[in-house]
Design a protein around this motif. Structure first.
Motif, PDB file in Angstrom:
ATOM      1  N   ALA A 106     -25.353 -15.492 -33.786  1.00 38.50           N
ATOM      2  CA  ALA A 106     -25.505 -14.337 -32.451  1.00 38.50           C
ATOM      3  C   ALA A 106     -23.887 -13.934 -31.785  1.00 38.50           C
ATOM      4  N   SER A 110     -26.781 -11.799 -27.235  1.00 38.57           N
ATOM      5  CA  SER A 110     -28.301 -12.110 -27.603  1.00 38.57           C
ATOM      6  C   SER A 110     -29.075 -12.724 -26.609  1.00 38.57           C
ATOM      7  N   LEU A 118     -34.609  -9.128 -30.911  1.00 41.00           N
ATOM      8  CA  LEU A 118     -33.993  -9.473 -31.875  1.00 41.00           C
ATOM      9  C   LEU A 118     -34.359  -9.492 -32.854  1.00 41.00           C
TER      10      LEU A 118
END
Length: 138
Positions: A106, A110, A118
């Protein structure tokens, strides 16, 4: 939650996937995917010595691991991102070939990314990582 057989736990497994896998970054995530060679491929032409690892055995299910650093946010934010990624990967793990190793890293973006973003980033990254490499002429 992923099944125990589908989780990466050892740092050596993570390192092997990151070093030997194909890296693709998309939006808020980076994916490292290692796919075992097909059974029809010749293994004698490889310059590397033969390795007998769990990830390369075809009967082993695809496995996944997650890297969410402190750069993403505090513990609450990191755990939220990790839960979202785990749920997304669980839905897509069965589509990967047996013996594959997937590491999802990540990025700080994020933390603010929506679940659907995502999902889009993950789908795109996995699709590019699974595509055969093009030969570049120099």
């Amino acid at each position: 939650m992923l099944a125990a057989a589908q989780r990466l736990r050892r740092s050596t497994d993570f390192a092997a996937a990151v070093r030997g896998g194909r890296r693709v970054g998309r939006g808020a995530i980076v994916v490292h995917l290692t796919v075992p060679p097909t059974t029809g491929a010749s293994t004698t032409t490889s310059p590397e010595p033969a390795r007998d690892t769990v990830a390369e055995q075809p009967s082993v299910p695809a496995r996944a691991g997650f890297v969410v650093s402190k750069a993403v946010g505090n513990a609450v934010v990191r755990n939220k991102v990790k839960r979202r990624l785990r749920a997304l990967v669980r839905e897509r793990l069965s589509a990967l070939p047996l013996g594959s190793t997937l590491v999802v890293r990540a990025l700080p973006a994020s933390a603010e990314a929506s679940y659907s973003r995502l999902a889009t980033d993950l789908d795109s990254a996995i699709a590019v990582a699974r595509a055969p490499r093009e030969r570049r002429s120099r």
